[in-house]
Design a protein around this motif. Structure first.
Motif, mmCIF file in Angstrom:
data_model
loop_
_atom_site.group_PDB
_atom_site.id
_atom_site.type_symbol
_atom_site.label_atom_id
_atom_site.label_comp_id
_atom_site.label_asym_id
_atom_site.label_seq_id
_atom_site.Cartn_x
_atom_site.Cartn_y
_atom_site.Cartn_z
ATOM 1 N N VAL A 5 0.931 -1.198 -0.114
ATOM 2 C CA VAL A 5 0.122 -0.029 -0.120
ATOM 3 C C VAL A 5 0.700 1.361 -0.141
ATOM 4 O O VAL A 5 1.982 1.350 0.647
ATOM 5 N N ASP A 6 0.256 2.422 -0.699
ATOM 6 C CA ASP A 6 1.289 3.462 -1.044
ATOM 7 C C ASP A 6 0.626 4.374 -0.303
ATOM 8 O O ASP A 6 -0.144 5.313 -0.744
ATOM 9 N N THR A 7 1.087 4.570 1.165
ATOM 10 C CA THR A 7 0.587 5.627 1.843
ATOM 11 C C THR A 7 1.458 5.765 3.182
ATOM 12 O O THR A 7 2.089 4.736 3.285
ATOM 13 N N VAL A 25 4.734 -1.697 2.195
ATOM 14 C CA VAL A 25 4.024 -0.131 2.208
ATOM 15 C C VAL A 25 5.149 0.248 1.297
ATOM 16 O O VAL A 25 6.395 -0.123 1.825
ATOM 17 N N THR A 26 4.525 1.513 0.857
ATOM 18 C CA THR A 26 5.690 2.412 0.265
ATOM 19 C C THR A 26 5.217 3.668 0.732
ATOM 20 O O THR A 26 4.093 4.165 0.738
ATOM 21 N N THR A 27 6.229 4.444 0.981
ATOM 22 C CA THR A 27 5.902 5.798 1.495
ATOM 23 C C THR A 27 6.777 6.801 0.499
ATOM 24 O O THR A 27 7.728 6.237 -0.120
ATOM 25 N N ASN A 28 6.733 8.115 0.283
ATOM 26 C CA ASN A 28 7.539 9.014 -0.188
ATOM 27 C C ASN A 28 7.527 10.356 0.670
ATOM 28 O O ASN A 28 6.439 10.533 1.535
ATOM 29 N N PRO A 29 8.117 11.307 0.296
ATOM 30 C CA PRO A 29 8.295 12.500 1.168
ATOM 31 C C PRO A 29 6.859 13.218 0.954
ATOM 32 O O PRO A 29 6.451 13.791 1.988
ATOM 33 N N SER A 30 6.324 13.217 -0.097
ATOM 34 C CA SER A 30 5.017 13.897 -0.257
ATOM 35 C C SER A 30 3.791 13.269 0.499
ATOM 36 O O SER A 30 3.086 13.942 1.256
ATOM 37 N N LEU A 31 3.818 11.907 0.640
ATOM 38 C CA LEU A 31 3.018 11.221 1.439
ATOM 39 C C LEU A 31 3.255 11.464 2.899
ATOM 40 O O LEU A 31 2.297 11.495 3.531
ATOM 41 N N VAL A 32 4.485 11.466 3.419
ATOM 42 C CA VAL A 32 4.769 11.837 4.903
ATOM 43 C C VAL A 32 4.468 13.525 4.989
ATOM 44 O O VAL A 32 3.735 13.360 6.255
ATOM 45 N N VAL A 82 15.308 0.790 2.123
ATOM 46 C CA VAL A 82 15.563 2.272 1.815
ATOM 47 C C VAL A 82 15.185 2.564 0.324
ATOM 48 O O VAL A 82 15.484 1.900 -0.637
ATOM 49 N N LYS A 83 14.631 3.882 0.335
ATOM 50 C CA LYS A 83 14.200 4.356 -1.211
ATOM 51 C C LYS A 83 15.097 5.197 -1.494
ATOM 52 O O LYS A 83 15.357 6.171 -0.797
ATOM 53 N N LEU A 84 15.752 4.943 -2.931
ATOM 54 C CA LEU A 84 16.536 6.146 -3.236
ATOM 55 C C LEU A 84 16.148 6.539 -4.619
ATOM 56 O O LEU A 84 15.599 5.548 -5.581
ATOM 57 N N PRO A 128 8.810 1.722 -11.376
ATOM 58 C CA PRO A 128 8.292 2.495 -12.399
ATOM 59 C C PRO A 128 7.032 3.107 -12.204
ATOM 60 O O PRO A 128 5.971 2.380 -11.741
ATOM 61 N N PHE A 129 7.161 4.534 -12.585
ATOM 62 C CA PHE A 129 5.801 5.367 -12.237
ATOM 63 C C PHE A 129 5.035 5.117 -13.404
ATOM 64 O O PHE A 129 4.977 6.189 -14.095
ATOM 65 N N ILE A 130 3.969 4.300 -13.394
ATOM 66 C CA ILE A 130 3.158 4.330 -14.539
ATOM 67 C C ILE A 130 2.144 5.260 -14.692
ATOM 68 O O ILE A 130 1.803 5.951 -15.870
ATOM 69 N N GLY A 131 1.269 5.596 -13.677
ATOM 70 C CA GLY A 131 0.323 6.763 -13.670
ATOM 71 C C GLY A 131 0.793 8.053 -14.049
ATOM 72 O O GLY A 131 0.164 8.944 -15.067
ATOM 73 N N ARG A 132 2.176 8.524 -13.761
ATOM 74 C CA ARG A 132 2.728 9.815 -14.143
ATOM 75 C C ARG A 132 3.034 9.859 -15.630
ATOM 76 O O ARG A 132 3.047 10.739 -16.302
ATOM 77 N N LEU A 133 3.574 8.684 -16.110
ATOM 78 C CA LEU A 133 3.793 8.678 -17.771
ATOM 79 C C LEU A 133 2.366 8.443 -18.671
ATOM 80 O O LEU A 133 2.226 9.305 -19.392
ATOM 81 N N VAL A 163 5.304 -2.160 -9.398
ATOM 82 C CA VAL A 163 4.597 -0.985 -10.254
ATOM 83 C C VAL A 163 4.084 -0.092 -9.232
ATOM 84 O O VAL A 163 3.207 -0.083 -8.397
ATOM 85 N N ALA A 164 4.518 1.313 -9.606
ATOM 86 C CA ALA A 164 4.068 2.277 -8.890
ATOM 87 C C ALA A 164 3.305 3.509 -9.707
ATOM 88 O O ALA A 164 3.203 3.304 -10.839
ATOM 89 N N SER A 165 2.883 4.363 -8.990
ATOM 90 C CA SER A 165 2.012 5.299 -9.385
ATOM 91 C C SER A 165 0.710 4.825 -9.964
ATOM 92 O O SER A 165 0.369 5.088 -11.248
ATOM 93 N N VAL A 166 0.101 3.872 -9.452
ATOM 94 C CA VAL A 166 -1.163 3.197 -9.836
ATOM 95 C C VAL A 166 -2.268 3.932 -9.601
ATOM 96 O O VAL A 166 -2.489 4.666 -8.655
ATOM 97 N N ARG A 167 -3.250 3.997 -10.600
ATOM 98 C CA ARG A 167 -4.284 4.992 -10.397
ATOM 99 C C ARG A 167 -5.647 4.172 -10.464
ATOM 100 O O ARG A 167 -6.505 4.894 -9.931
ATOM 101 N N HIS A 168 -5.694 3.175 -11.081
ATOM 102 C CA HIS A 168 -7.018 2.535 -10.983
ATOM 103 C C HIS A 168 -6.905 0.898 -10.916
ATOM 104 O O HIS A 168 -5.872 0.421 -11.329
ATOM 105 N N ALA A 183 2.333 -4.668 -6.769
ATOM 106 C CA ALA A 183 2.378 -3.235 -7.376
ATOM 107 C C ALA A 183 1.912 -2.504 -5.929
ATOM 108 O O ALA A 183 1.487 -3.161 -5.006
ATOM 109 N N THR A 184 2.101 -1.323 -6.117
ATOM 110 C CA THR A 184 1.841 -0.648 -4.721
ATOM 111 C C THR A 184 0.912 0.162 -5.118
ATOM 112 O O THR A 184 0.646 1.109 -5.885
ATOM 113 N N LEU A 185 -0.195 -0.004 -4.233
ATOM 114 C CA LEU A 185 -1.615 0.865 -4.422
ATOM 115 C C LEU A 185 -1.882 1.792 -3.494
ATOM 116 O O LEU A 185 -1.799 1.733 -2.420
HETATM 117 C C1 E4P Z 1 5.768 4.951 -5.152
HETATM 118 O O1 E4P Z 1 6.394 4.321 -4.395
HETATM 119 C C2 E4P Z 1 5.235 6.050 -5.389
HETATM 120 O O2 E4P Z 1 5.248 6.647 -3.606
HETATM 121 C C3 E4P Z 1 4.069 6.362 -5.745
HETATM 122 O O3 E4P Z 1 3.329 5.122 -6.170
HETATM 123 C C4 E4P Z 1 3.858 7.859 -6.378
HETATM 124 O O4 E4P Z 1 2.220 7.651 -7.132
HETATM 125 P P1 E4P Z 1 1.918 9.293 -7.627
HETATM 126 O O5 E4P Z 1 2.326 9.282 -8.826
HETATM 127 O O6 E4P Z 1 0.198 8.872 -7.447
HETATM 128 O O7 E4P Z 1 2.365 10.311 -6.665
#
Ligand code: E4P
Length: 218
Positions: A5-7, A25-32, A82-84, A128-133, A163-168, A183-185
């Motif tokens: 889960v991506d949160t 779980v995946t997090t990123n600075p924006s989610l934090v 660790v996420k880099l 790979p951030f598929i939604g942003r592509l 698989v990241a940036s999943v939208r649906h 897939a991180t959702l």
């Molecule tokens: C993955 O680890 C990222 O936190 C995430 O999937 C980014 O998704 P977004 O494009 O919806 O911000």
């Protein structure tokens, strides 16, 4: 396929983990930032809720500083990954952390070439951030297909495709058809995957008929 889960929302993770569907779980600075909480506290709490990897992202830009931050994050709990970022320094830091046996998720991957480099640097996961592509008119799922095809040519590579940036939900289904490892959702997408209107309609009908019998199971 594993589901992360991506949160950084601890209550959401706790609720979803109860289904047994959450492998990490995946997090990123924006989610934090969205959680409004202390990064260190949130990472510790999440690591106590799930057994699988919990990605926590460094914010340094230079390799040695990334390694120092990565080591500090890895010290928080045994299941920290660790996420880099996928940069020159990120790849250098990846190699060093992996030599220390610390799991690494290389994030912000937008091309197959980048994914090949992440694998060569020893990444545990590439994201790979598929939604942003898709958002900018490119085909995110084609990137998953390309990476999967390339990794399949080199069975010794151990990097998992996350698989990241999943939208649906269809992103999840299509990625699973391609054999993606993870897939991180966003929590909302995991909840959407569970729902189907015919399930709700069917259940309503069963319960209405059951009520007519006047019986109870207990
Ligand atoms: C993955 O680890 C990222 O936190 C995430 O999937 C980014 O998704 P977004 O494009 O919806 O911000």
């Amino acid at each position: 396929m594993k589901f992360f889960v991506d949160t950084a929302d601890v209550a959401e993770i706790d609720d979803l983990a109860a289904t047994g569907l959450v492998d990490g779980v995946t997090t990123n600075p924006s989610l934090v930032a969205k959680s409004g909480r202390s990064f260190v506290e949130v990472v510790r709490e999440i690591c106590g809720l799930v057994d699988g990897p919990v990605s926590a992202e460094v914010t340094a830009l230079e390799a040695e500083a990334m390694v120092a931050e990565g080591r500090a994050l890895a010290d928080l709990a045994a299941n920290v990954c660790v996420k880099l970022p996928l940069t020159f320094d990120g790849l250098k830091a990846c190699r060093q952390l992996r030599r220390a046996n610390i799991p690494v998720n290389v994030t912000l991957c937008f091309s197959a070439a980048q994914a090949l480099l992440a694998a060569k640097a020893g990444a545990s996961f590439v994201s790979p951030f598929i939604g942003r592509l898709d958002d900018q008119g490119q085909d995110g799922m084609q990137l998953i297909a390309d990476i999967s095809e390339i990794y399949a040519q080199y069975p010794r590579l151990e990097t998992e495709v996350l698989v990241a940036s999943v939208r649906h939900p269809m992103h999840v289904v299509e990625a699973a058809k391609l054999g993606a490892d993870v897939a991180t959702l966003p929590p909302s997408v995991l909840r959407q995957l569970i729902k189907h209107p015919l399930t709700d309609k069917g259940l309503d009908a069963f319960l209405a008929d059951w009520a007519k019998t006047g019986q109870s199971i207990l």
